[in-house]
Write a protein that holds these residues in place. Sequence first.
Motif, PDB file in Angstrom:
ATOM      1  N   SER A  48       0.899  -1.052  -0.005  1.00  0.00           N
ATOM      2  CA  SER A  48       0.131   0.042   0.156  1.00  0.00           C
ATOM      3  C   SER A  48       0.716   1.751  -0.025  1.00  0.00           C
ATOM      4  N   ARG A 100       3.107   2.064   2.554  1.00  0.00           N
ATOM      5  CA  ARG A 100       3.412   2.610   3.865  1.00  0.00           C
ATOM      6  C   ARG A 100       4.663   2.259   4.276  1.00  0.00           C
ATOM      7  N   VAL A 113       2.237   7.048   4.946  1.00  0.00           N
ATOM      8  CA  VAL A 113       2.555   6.204   3.677  1.00  0.00           C
ATOM      9  C   VAL A 113       3.463   7.144   3.008  1.00  0.00           C
TER      10      VAL A 113
END
Length: 444
Positions: free
Chosen positions: A269, A271, A293
């Motif tokens: 994602s 992150r 992030v």
Amino acid sequence: MNPPLNQPLPQPAPVPAAPPLRVLVVDDDEHDFHIVSHLLGRNTFATYQLEWAPSYVAGLEALERGGHDVAILDYRLGMESGLELVRMAQASNRDLPVILLTGHDSAEIDLESTRAGAADYLCKNGLTTGQLERSIRYALRHRNTLNELRQSQSQFELFMHNVPCAVAICDAEGAPLFQNRLFEEHIRDFDGDLRRRESATPWILRHQERCWLVTTFPMSLGSDRQLQGLAAIDITERVRSEEERLRQAQLLDNIMRNLPVIVGRLDVSGRVIEARGRLEHCGIAAETISGAVFTDVFPQSREAVERARRSEEVSFTLRGQANEREWHADFYAVGSPGVGVIFLGRDVTERRWLEQRLLTVIDAEQQRIGADLHDGLGQKLTGLACLAAALRDRLMRSDSDSAEQARVIAALSNDATLESRALARGLCPVQLEQAGDCSPRCRS
């Protein structure tokens, strides 16, 4: 007594060559057999003596006849399957290593061949000599390993005395009833309790500057007498390696804290799930970006991170303001789909400042040299051209040859003047264009 001088010295006996490996090839396609023969003909591991069985029945007869070191079977043999031959070969001669060939890769056939007892499974497409020989070599090694295992089963008592771990059988009070050499040498004089712990989890015994991973287990003889088995593996080197790894990890952490670099890893994602180091001038530290992030913290990196997720190796530069000063950081990132991205960043703020300062100094020096060329050398060359032109005019009445030479001098001086002005414009064009070109040119 020495031999006569004219008598030749005895030569050492030649080393006998290894006998060729006898290979049975069961394939109903003669072309495929010739391919296998050609591949093994370029051998690097051994020499081979091939026997071809062109059908399922012929292969079965050859297997029953025996005398082969390895068998290579095709998966498709007309209406029959090579897997049946593998099973029969294992049933009649389990020492014979069998390699199964097929026209295409298939995980299902691979699993079936393993269950049937095949030593390896190869695809004909793109098959090379190295792959085929390696498969034969591993199959022979696997066969030898199985033979050794069968022999070791019949020599279990000898194995117990030579196994590379300390083994003992103790009574209920912990007194050893049986112990092998390693146990007797290293653990026998241990003063502590070696009996089974409340938990069956292995535990570490430190004794005589060595570390042992000890496992205890109950043993039953079908009577009221309770025995306990003990096996201890020497993990001294492993413990030392782990301690050294921890020391190196601490050293790396210390280095990362003092170097202007930061490394980390992003999940799918984007992150930050792991980071180390800091970029002092940039105000970027592992503890400040962990859990965030990456592209939210640094929007400039969005395109580069997306490319890295697609397994591209990307380099990008981030810039910003910190402590009323502009900072720069160069980053490198690479990743793979479904896994994440690894990144490395380094602080280049000071380098960029030095580069800018160097460019400023170079630009100033260029302007100085250009001005010197324009105002110094250019003016002197112009004066020289004018003097040469005047000398030419005076000599034209009395000495035409000298006048011609003076004319050439004037022309060359004018050309040199033009070239010096061109060089000056190249070094500092803006200043000269603003000041204008007012240098006179003498008529040559």
